[in-house]
Write a protein that holds these residues in place. Structure first.
Motif, short mmCIF file in Angstrom:
data_model
loop_
_atom_site.label_atom_id
_atom_site.label_comp_id
_atom_site.label_asym_id
_atom_site.label_seq_id
_atom_site.Cartn_x
_atom_site.Cartn_y
_atom_site.Cartn_z
N PHE A 143 0.76 -1.22 0.09
CA PHE A 143 0.08 -0.13 0.02
C PHE A 143 0.86 1.41 0.10
O PHE A 143 0.48 2.23 -0.74
N ARG A 144 2.16 1.16 0.65
CA ARG A 144 2.86 2.30 0.84
C ARG A 144 3.41 2.88 -0.65
O ARG A 144 3.32 3.89 -0.85
N GLU A 145 3.57 1.95 -1.53
CA GLU A 145 4.18 2.03 -2.92
C GLU A 145 2.99 2.69 -3.55
O GLU A 145 2.99 3.71 -4.43
N GLU A 146 1.81 2.12 -3.38
CA GLU A 146 0.46 2.82 -4.32
C GLU A 146 0.08 3.94 -3.73
O GLU A 146 -0.73 4.59 -4.51
N ARG A 147 0.17 4.30 -2.44
CA ARG A 147 -0.52 5.70 -1.94
C ARG A 147 -0.23 6.87 -2.71
O ARG A 147 -1.26 7.68 -2.94
N PRO A 148 0.72 7.18 -3.08
CA PRO A 148 1.05 8.40 -3.85
C PRO A 148 0.23 8.22 -5.16
O PRO A 148 -0.35 9.61 -5.52
N ALA A 149 0.04 7.33 -5.91
CA ALA A 149 -0.93 7.29 -7.08
C ALA A 149 -2.27 7.31 -6.67
O ALA A 149 -3.05 7.84 -7.38
N LEU A 150 -2.77 6.85 -5.41
CA LEU A 150 -3.98 6.75 -5.10
C LEU A 150 -4.46 8.34 -4.92
O LEU A 150 -5.55 8.83 -5.12
N LEU A 151 -3.58 8.84 -3.91
CA LEU A 151 -3.86 10.28 -3.82
C LEU A 151 -3.81 11.13 -4.93
O LEU A 151 -4.68 12.07 -4.81
N LYS A 152 -3.05 10.77 -5.95
CA LYS A 152 -3.03 11.99 -7.14
C LYS A 152 -4.35 11.60 -7.80
O LYS A 152 -4.79 12.67 -8.53
N ALA A 153 -4.71 10.61 -7.56
CA ALA A 153 -6.22 10.27 -8.43
C ALA A 153 -7.51 11.14 -7.58
O ALA A 153 -8.53 11.21 -8.23
N VAL A 154 -7.20 11.44 -6.59
CA VAL A 154 -8.15 12.20 -5.80
C VAL A 154 -8.14 13.57 -6.23
O VAL A 154 -7.24 14.48 -5.67
N LYS A 155 -9.34 14.04 -6.72
CA LYS A 155 -9.71 15.52 -7.19
C LYS A 155 -10.44 16.35 -6.04
O LYS A 155 -10.41 17.54 -6.28
N ASP A 156 -11.11 15.50 -5.61
CA ASP A 156 -12.22 16.22 -4.83
C ASP A 156 -11.51 16.50 -3.32
O ASP A 156 -10.99 15.79 -2.56
N PRO A 157 -11.41 17.95 -2.87
CA PRO A 157 -10.88 18.32 -1.51
C PRO A 157 -11.47 17.63 -0.33
O PRO A 157 -10.56 17.31 0.37
N ALA A 158 -12.92 17.22 -0.35
CA ALA A 158 -13.53 16.89 0.58
C ALA A 158 -13.07 15.37 0.79
O ALA A 158 -12.93 14.86 2.10
N LEU A 159 -12.97 14.59 -0.17
CA LEU A 159 -12.34 13.10 -0.10
C LEU A 159 -11.19 12.91 0.63
O LEU A 159 -10.76 12.25 1.52
N HIS B 289 -7.34 12.28 4.94
CA HIS B 289 -6.30 12.53 5.79
C HIS B 289 -6.75 12.43 7.47
O HIS B 289 -5.95 11.82 8.25
N LEU B 290 -8.17 12.54 7.35
CA LEU B 290 -8.55 12.21 8.77
C LEU B 290 -8.68 10.67 9.29
O LEU B 290 -8.15 10.34 10.32
N LEU B 291 -8.58 9.87 8.20
CA LEU B 291 -8.80 8.40 8.38
C LEU B 291 -7.08 8.11 8.88
O LEU B 291 -6.99 7.43 9.63
N GLU B 292 -6.18 8.53 8.22
CA GLU B 292 -4.85 8.31 8.48
C GLU B 292 -4.23 9.11 9.44
O GLU B 292 -3.05 9.16 10.04
N GLU B 293 -5.12 10.18 10.17
CA GLU B 293 -4.74 11.27 10.99
C GLU B 293 -3.47 11.97 10.61
O GLU B 293 -2.35 11.97 11.30
N ASP B 294 -3.31 12.20 9.18
CA ASP B 294 -2.24 12.94 8.75
C ASP B 294 -2.67 14.45 8.77
O ASP B 294 -2.87 15.12 7.85
N TRP B 295 -2.26 15.05 9.85
CA TRP B 295 -2.68 16.28 10.14
C TRP B 295 -1.84 17.47 9.29
O TRP B 295 -2.49 18.42 8.90
N LYS B 296 -0.62 17.06 9.09
CA LYS B 296 0.19 18.17 8.36
C LYS B 296 -0.66 18.22 6.74
O LYS B 296 -0.76 19.26 6.51
N ALA B 297 -0.61 17.05 6.23
CA ALA B 297 -1.45 16.97 4.85
C ALA B 297 -2.77 17.51 4.90
O ALA B 297 -3.05 18.50 3.93
N LEU B 298 -3.41 17.56 6.02
CA LEU B 298 -4.70 18.07 6.14
C LEU B 298 -4.58 19.74 6.10
O LEU B 298 -5.33 20.31 5.59
N ASP B 299 -3.71 19.99 6.96
CA ASP B 299 -3.28 21.54 7.26
C ASP B 299 -2.95 22.01 5.70
O ASP B 299 -3.54 23.00 5.48
N ARG B 300 -2.00 21.41 5.03
CA ARG B 300 -1.72 21.95 3.66
C ARG B 300 -2.92 21.82 2.72
O ARG B 300 -3.15 22.86 2.12
#
Length: 470
Positions: A348-364, A369-380
């Motif tokens: 999954f770690r290898e696929e994650r950048p491509a998966l996130l790149k496919a997401v165009k909806d900011p809400a999704l 980011h909430l699911l992964e508790e990635d607060w820095k990414a959410l702030d950005r």
């Protein structure tokens, strides 16, 4: 209502609008009712109106009926005039009088009436409907080419249909109807039904269909072809796409699925072809084959959004990691992202950048980011998100970050108020209702500020009436 025809004004007057009834009475008193007669429980007649030709009126029990005038509702003033004229003139029932005539007298009466040009023309149409239809088809086509819609002629056409004994004149009528400037459906259906009942030939119907592939024509042709496959199948030979499509549908209807499927496989050139084939295979219960063609389509056409139903089929029926990856690439979702975290494991770690790149909806992205508790990414994400994305982002943040959600709601509401317009004010009201559930005091303060800035925006305060405390 009381039994029909009426015996006094009170029998029908309460069922008319007052102004319509008043004008109908005036027409009757002015002598505008040129003719009135009774046929059983129905009254018929002609009333002179604003047009050059008199309007033809028919009224029956319950005040049902029709009038050739342009008034959109019935009963109209011409119907009221007819009823008043009937009360004045009365008259015997024409139906009873005709039924009482001995055959020889009835024949003599018809011969006498036939000498009157107008009546003779009607009798000619009734006795020789095929000839009348051919003439009417020419007149209809000429009217349609001028953009006209001769409703009276079309209604008369339906009256003649039951007496038509040959299919050929119906083709001329069909051809005329297919050039109509409005939807010919109400008239096309009955003509086709009569053609089918008469067992008309398939070849000319097919020729008409190929020029005008109207759905009603297609359905009628296939219904007739199913009953006469030995006549239909040779007509559908060849590589013409329409003939081939009709042949395929006919073969399915005849239970010759394998031959029909072979035609579909030979035509696999575009995403739509694969979608149609997979749907048909699933309908036939051939799921394994359907999944194989779904996978082939996705391999051929990659990320074509039209193929999402096939990616969804594979993901829901097989649920393999590659199936979820394909579906996510076409239409990202939080559920697929969460499932892929589990299914892919260390990969999954290898696929994650491509998966996130496919997401165009900011809400999704915010949900991820909430699911992964990635607060820095959410702030950005929040810092670069466009204003129009604020409402959806706020909904995503409500539970975990209510303070940030409140800020986004209020910022979005403020921007909409500045833009102005009732539709935007309505959206402001919706956003503030959600914000009030997070912090009612902050919303009250926000409303006070708005009142000070825009005290005279009536539309704004009408939309916010349920929120404002002032």
């Amino acid at each position: 209502m009381k039994p029909f025809p009426p015996e006094k004004e009170e029998d029908f007057a309460p069922f008319f609008p007052a102004e319509v009834l008043r004008r109908g009475l005036a027409y009757a008193r002015e002598g505008r009712v040129l003719r009135v007669y009774r046929l059983g429980e129905r009254l018929f007649g002609e009333v002179r109106g604003s047009a050059e030709a008199p309007y033809r009126v028919e009224v029956g029990p319950g005040l049902g009926g029709s009038c050739t005038c342009p008034y959109p509702d019935f009963p109209c003033k011409h119907a009221a005039a007819l009823l008043y004229a009937y009360l004045d003139r009365g008259g015997k029932d024409l139906k009873e009088a005709l039924e009482a005539l001995p055959p020889e007298e009835a024949k003599a009466l018809l011969l006498a009436l036939a000498a009157l040009p107008r009546v003779g023309g009607l009798l000619l149409e009734a006795l020789f409907p095929e000839r009348a239809l051919e003439e009417e088809a020419k007149e209809l086509k000429a009217a349609f080419r001028l953009g006209l819609w001769p409703e009276e002629a079309l209604e008369a056409l339906l009256v003649k249909l039951p007496r038509v004994g040959e299919a050929s004149p119906l083709l001329a009528v069909l051809e005329a109807l297919l050039e109509a400037p409005q939807d010919p459906g109400p008239y096309l259906g009955p003509v086709l039904a009569r053609y089918r009942a008469l067992g008309g030939p398939l070849r000319p119907l097919l020729a008409l269909l190929l020029r005008h592939p109207f759905p009603e024509l297609v359905r009628t042709f296939l219904e007739m072809a199913r009953a006469r496959p030995e006549e239909a199948l040779p007509l559908l030979a060849g590589k013409d796409p329409w003939r081939e499509a009709l042949r395929r549908e006919l073969l399915f209807a005849l239970g010759q699925a394998e031959e029909a499927l072979s035609l579909m496989r030979a035509r696999l050139e575009a995403p739509e072809d694969y979608l149609a084939l997979v749907d048909r295979l699933l309908a036939l219960g051939r799921e394994e084959e359907a999944l194989r063609y779904a996978e082939e389509a996705l391999e051929w056409f990659g990320k074509d959004p039209r193929l999402f139903p096939l990616a969804d089929l594979l993901a829901s029926r097989r649920g393999l990691p590659q199936d979820l990856l394909r579906r996510f690439a076409l239409r990202p979702s939080l559920s697929d992202y969460a499932a892929l975290r589990v299914l892919l494991g260390p990969r999954f770690r290898e696929e994650r950048p491509a998966l996130l790149k496919a997401v165009k909806d900011p809400a999704l992205l915010a949900w991820i980011h909430l699911l992964e508790e990635d607060w820095k990414a959410l702030d950005r994400l929040l810092k670069r998100a466009p204003l129009e994305a604020y409402p959806a982002l706020a909904e995503a943040l409500e539970e975990r970050l209510p303070g940030e959600a409140l800020r986004l709601y209020l910022d979005a509401a403020r921007a909409l108020v500045e833009e102005g317009g009732r539709a935007r004010y309505r959206e402001v009201a919706r956003l503030l209702k959600r914000a009030r559930a997070l912090d009612g005091k902050r919303v009250e303060a926000f409303l006070k500020n708005l009142r000070a800035l825009y005290p005279r925006r009536r539309a704004l305060w009408e939309e916010l009436a349920s929120l404002s405390s002032s």
